[in-house]
Structure formats: C-alpha cells, structure tokens
Write a protein that holds these residues in place. Structure first.
Motif, PDB file in Angstrom:
ATOM      1  N   GLY A  30      38.718  25.769  -0.969  1.00  0.00           N
ATOM      2  CA  GLY A  30      37.322  25.791  -0.536  1.00  0.00           C
ATOM      3  C   GLY A  30      36.991  27.048   0.242  1.00  0.00           C
ATOM      4  N   ALA A  31      36.598  28.092  -0.443  1.00  0.00           N
ATOM      5  CA  ALA A  31      36.302  29.368   0.209  1.00  0.00           C
ATOM      6  C   ALA A  31      34.867  29.789  -0.096  1.00  0.00           C
ATOM      7  N   ILE A  32      34.051  29.850   0.942  1.00  0.00           N
ATOM      8  CA  ILE A  32      32.705  30.401   0.818  1.00  0.00           C
ATOM      9  C   ILE A  32      32.793  31.843   1.307  1.00  0.00           C
ATOM     10  N   ASP A  33      32.898  32.785   0.385  1.00  0.00           N
ATOM     11  CA  ASP A  33      33.108  34.194   0.721  1.00  0.00           C
ATOM     12  C   ASP A  33      31.850  34.998   0.413  1.00  0.00           C
ATOM     13  N   TRP A  34      31.374  35.712   1.413  1.00  0.00           N
ATOM     14  CA  TRP A  34      30.110  36.461   1.323  1.00  0.00           C
ATOM     15  C   TRP A  34      30.410  37.944   1.517  1.00  0.00           C
ATOM     16  N   GLU A  35      30.303  38.712   0.442  1.00  0.00           N
ATOM     17  CA  GLU A  35      30.551  40.150   0.551  1.00  0.00           C
ATOM     18  C   GLU A  35      29.406  40.810   1.305  1.00  0.00           C
TER      19      GLU A  35
ATOM     20  N   ARG B 270      24.986  34.417  -3.215  1.00  0.00           N
ATOM     21  CA  ARG B 270      24.382  33.166  -3.688  1.00  0.00           C
ATOM     22  C   ARG B 270      25.334  32.331  -4.554  1.00  0.00           C
ATOM     23  N   GLU B 271      26.230  32.969  -5.294  1.00  0.00           N
ATOM     24  CA  GLU B 271      27.154  32.211  -6.139  1.00  0.00           C
ATOM     25  C   GLU B 271      28.439  31.909  -5.385  1.00  0.00           C
ATOM     26  N   GLN B 272      28.758  30.612  -5.253  1.00  0.00           N
ATOM     27  CA  GLN B 272      29.958  30.180  -4.552  1.00  0.00           C
ATOM     28  C   GLN B 272      30.646  29.084  -5.365  1.00  0.00           C
ATOM     29  N   LYS B 273      31.982  29.050  -5.287  1.00  0.00           N
ATOM     30  CA  LYS B 273      32.731  28.076  -6.081  1.00  0.00           C
ATOM     31  C   LYS B 273      33.797  27.396  -5.231  1.00  0.00           C
ATOM     32  N   ILE B 274      33.992  26.111  -5.464  1.00  0.00           N
ATOM     33  CA  ILE B 274      35.049  25.340  -4.823  1.00  0.00           C
ATOM     34  C   ILE B 274      35.887  24.704  -5.932  1.00  0.00           C
ATOM     35  N   HIS B 275      37.200  24.816  -5.818  1.00  0.00           N
ATOM     36  CA  HIS B 275      38.104  24.325  -6.858  1.00  0.00           C
ATOM     37  C   HIS B 275      38.922  23.157  -6.303  1.00  0.00           C
ATOM     38  N   LEU B 276      38.988  22.073  -7.055  1.00  0.00           N
ATOM     39  CA  LEU B 276      39.771  20.899  -6.679  1.00  0.00           C
ATOM     40  C   LEU B 276      40.812  20.625  -7.762  1.00  0.00           C
ATOM     41  N   TYR B 277      42.050  20.378  -7.341  1.00  0.00           N
ATOM     42  CA  TYR B 277      43.103  20.054  -8.298  1.00  0.00           C
ATOM     43  C   TYR B 277      44.168  19.219  -7.592  1.00  0.00           C
TER      44      TYR B 277
ATOM     45  N   PHE C  33      23.549  22.386   0.261  1.00  0.00           N
ATOM     46  CA  PHE C  33      23.749  23.094  -0.996  1.00  0.00           C
ATOM     47  C   PHE C  33      24.701  22.264  -1.860  1.00  0.00           C
ATOM     48  N   LEU C  34      24.219  21.885  -3.040  1.00  0.00           N
ATOM     49  CA  LEU C  34      25.007  21.054  -3.941  1.00  0.00           C
ATOM     50  C   LEU C  34      25.902  21.922  -4.815  1.00  0.00           C
ATOM     51  N   PHE C  35      27.104  21.419  -5.092  1.00  0.00           N
ATOM     52  CA  PHE C  35      28.079  22.108  -5.928  1.00  0.00           C
ATOM     53  C   PHE C  35      28.401  21.207  -7.137  1.00  0.00           C
ATOM     54  N   PRO C  36      27.557  21.236  -8.178  1.00  0.00           N
ATOM     55  CA  PRO C  36      27.853  20.415  -9.361  1.00  0.00           C
ATOM     56  C   PRO C  36      29.079  20.941 -10.102  1.00  0.00           C
ATOM     57  N   GLU C  37      29.760  20.051 -10.807  1.00  0.00           N
ATOM     58  CA  GLU C  37      30.964  20.424 -11.548  1.00  0.00           C
ATOM     59  C   GLU C  37      30.551  21.108 -12.855  1.00  0.00           C
ATOM     60  N   THR C  38      30.863  22.382 -12.985  1.00  0.00           N
ATOM     61  CA  THR C  38      30.492  23.145 -14.174  1.00  0.00           C
ATOM     62  C   THR C  38      31.617  23.227 -15.195  1.00  0.00           C
ATOM     63  N   GLN C  39      32.856  23.146 -14.738  1.00  0.00           N
ATOM     64  CA  GLN C  39      34.042  23.069 -15.574  1.00  0.00           C
ATOM     65  C   GLN C  39      35.006  22.119 -14.870  1.00  0.00           C
TER      66      GLN C  39
ATOM     67  N   LEU D  60      30.365  24.580  -8.710  1.00  0.00           N
ATOM     68  CA  LEU D  60      29.663  25.856  -8.533  1.00  0.00           C
ATOM     69  C   LEU D  60      28.276  25.650  -7.945  1.00  0.00           C
ATOM     70  N   CYS D  61      27.945  26.490  -6.948  1.00  0.00           N
ATOM     71  CA  CYS D  61      26.591  26.545  -6.390  1.00  0.00           C
ATOM     72  C   CYS D  61      26.027  27.931  -6.687  1.00  0.00           C
ATOM     73  N   SER D  62      24.817  27.986  -7.223  1.00  0.00           N
ATOM     74  CA  SER D  62      24.210  29.273  -7.586  1.00  0.00           C
ATOM     75  C   SER D  62      23.059  29.669  -6.674  1.00  0.00           C
ATOM     76  N   ASN D  63      22.771  28.861  -5.649  1.00  0.00           N
ATOM     77  CA  ASN D  63      21.646  29.180  -4.756  1.00  0.00           C
ATOM     78  C   ASN D  63      22.054  29.116  -3.288  1.00  0.00           C
ATOM     79  N   PHE D  64      23.298  29.440  -2.989  1.00  0.00           N
ATOM     80  CA  PHE D  64      23.777  29.400  -1.606  1.00  0.00           C
ATOM     81  C   PHE D  64      23.118  30.531  -0.810  1.00  0.00           C
ATOM     82  N   THR D  65      22.802  30.275   0.450  1.00  0.00           N
ATOM     83  CA  THR D  65      22.197  31.306   1.303  1.00  0.00           C
ATOM     84  C   THR D  65      23.009  31.421   2.602  1.00  0.00           C
ATOM     85  N   PRO D  66      24.035  32.273   2.611  1.00  0.00           N
ATOM     86  CA  PRO D  66      24.860  32.420   3.816  1.00  0.00           C
ATOM     87  C   PRO D  66      24.115  33.167   4.918  1.00  0.00           C
ATOM     88  N   GLU D  67      24.381  32.778   6.151  1.00  0.00           N
ATOM     89  CA  GLU D  67      23.789  33.447   7.314  1.00  0.00           C
ATOM     90  C   GLU D  67      24.828  33.537   8.419  1.00  0.00           C
TER      91      GLU D  67
END
Length: 283
Positions: free
Chosen positions: A42-47, A53-60, A89-95, A100-107
C-alpha cells in the motif's frame, strides 16, 4: 550497488572454523506450513511537481517456501483511502489483486487512512504526507577514483532538509548496468544541521561490471514516517544483497492492523510519501 551512510558502527567479528567435504547433497527440509496470510503493498507515492492522481494498491497472499511462480492475488476486496477532511478516494479492482484510483488528490500535511475490507475482515492504517527536498543534477557529484580500489566511478548525493523537523527518508536507486532497484532507509541522526549525503558505487550482481560513461542511474528520494523507514531498513537488511555473512533475519512489522484481532495483522505496510526523482547519466 552499495550506498555508504555516515554513521557510527560497531563491528563484531566472529571467526568460525568450518570443515568442508568434497561431496555435496541438496536437502529439502520438510518445513511446517501455515494458513496463507494477506500481504498489502500500500504505497501512495506522489512525485514532486506532478498531480499524483493515479495510485495503486496491490493485495496478495503468502505462499509456501518451495512453491514456484507468482503469488496468489487477493481479489474481491473493498479498498479506499480517506483524508482528515473527510474526502474518500475509492480504489476499485481493475485487475486481480490490483486496486486503482485515478482521481487521487494528494496534499502536504494531510493525514490519510487506508481501509481494506476483505473476506469479512477489516484492516486499517494511516500515514501523513510530508514534503521532500527537490533533487536535481546539481545534487550529484561524480568522481572517477572512488571505491575501495580507487578506480571506480562514484556518485555522491547531497541534499538539505529542515533540521528542526523529523527527517526520515527512503532512497531508491536503479542503475542501467543491472536494472535492479535497491532501497535503503535512513534518518537525520548522524547528519549535521540537516545536511545529508550518501555515496553510491555500482556493480552488477556478478560484482564485475562497474559504472561506465553513458550508464544511467535513477535516484528517487522519499520522505516517510519513522515507522516506515524502520520497516524498509529491516527489509533491506534481510535481503541477500545487503545481509552480512552472519546476519540473522528480523521479523518485519508493518503498520496495518486487523481491527478485530491484532494478532492477525496482515504483512506489508501503508505509506503516503512525496518523492523527488532524477535520472543521472554517468559522464
């Protein structure tokens, strides 16, 4: 690739006499097995300088020691991240296993809480977004007489941080010479007045190939919490690249909790981090 941070270290030297025979036999141990465990990447990384805006969380899931192939993905979870102002911010399962969240707004300065509901179990973690120093090529100094043998190309990364704040960083380095990413965690305890530096000498995994003109080195600096920095340091020390000859692996504890049973916390960790990245070309 190796990095050398300025620190006070005590070296314990053990001398062990070992008798070797000319015959070798591979023995597979009959290891105990246990119930598979959830792992959260679970890494929300903002360059820095981007929208992030695009953030991903992986579960396994974990898998048996001798099992080959990819780990089983954890599907069907409900994943979200909420900031301290109530924005979710919702993270629906895309794969399978990728959320994946495509509208994240980090501050900067905001606290973010991760929520995962999977197979009836609720998991939570939180972290604060902190500002990272901006890196550029001006932060890199190259010399051609580095290393123990004084014949290697060595890079020195220097940057400044506010000495009145708690400074914890992760440094990720990826060289074109071997394409392997290596990650290190460090803090400000052994640096004066917020002036940080580290030296980088690169070799590929066969230990023969050194930096050469035209190679590129991707350097990413993340500002993180103290807990996450410690998490990465233990992981790094446990790795085969960084472990010493007599190192003993340590248990790695993340910051994600099972809200109903703390003894059933998942593996992995959650971070929110601003980072700065440069790609340096060896001259």
């Amino acid at each position: 690739m190796k990095t050398h941070f300025l620190s006070s270290r005590i070296l314990y030297l053990f001398v062990i006499a070992t008798f070797l025979t000319s015959c070798e036999k591979v023995i597979e141990l009959d290891l105990d097995t246990q119930e598979k465990e959830l792992v959260v990447d679970g890494a929300i990384d903002w360059e820095k300088g981007t929208q992030g805006r695009e953030q991903k969380i992986h579960l396994y899931f974990t898998q048996p020691y001798y099992e080959q192939g990819q780990a089983e993905n954890a599907t069907g979870a409900s994943v979200s991240v909420t900031d301290n102002q109530g924005n979710t911010f919702l993270f629906p399962e895309t794969q399978p296993g990728n959320y994946l969240c495509s509208n994240f707004t980090p501050e900067l300065g905001k606290q973010y809480e991760l929520s995962i509901l999977h197979q009836g179990k609720q998991y939570r973690a939180s972290d604060l977004m902190r500002e990272v120093p901006l890196l550029s090529e001006a932060n890199i100094e190259q010399r051609n007489d580095g290393g123990f043998t004084r014949d290697e190309i060595q890079l020195t990364l220097r940057f400044d941080a506010n000495p009145t704040e708690e400074n914890n960083f992760i440094l990720k380095i990826k060289a074109s010479s071997d394409g392997v990413s290596r990650i290190y965690g460090f803090d400000g305890r052994f640096f004066t007045d917020g002036h940080f530096f580290t030296q980088i000498v690169s070799r590929s995994r066969d230990k023969n190939e050194k930096f050469k003109p035209g190679d590129t080195v991707e350097i990413s600096l993340y500002r993180v919490s103290e807990n996450y920095k410690d998490f990465i340091r233990i992981l790094s020390n446990n790795s085969s690249d960084n472990a010493g000859a007599f190192s003993i692996p340590n248990w790695v504890k993340g910051n994600i909790v099972n809200t109903e049973n703390f003894l059933k916390n998942p593996l992995g960790a959650f971070r929110v981090a601003q980072y700065s990245k440069i790609i340096y070309t060896i001259r």
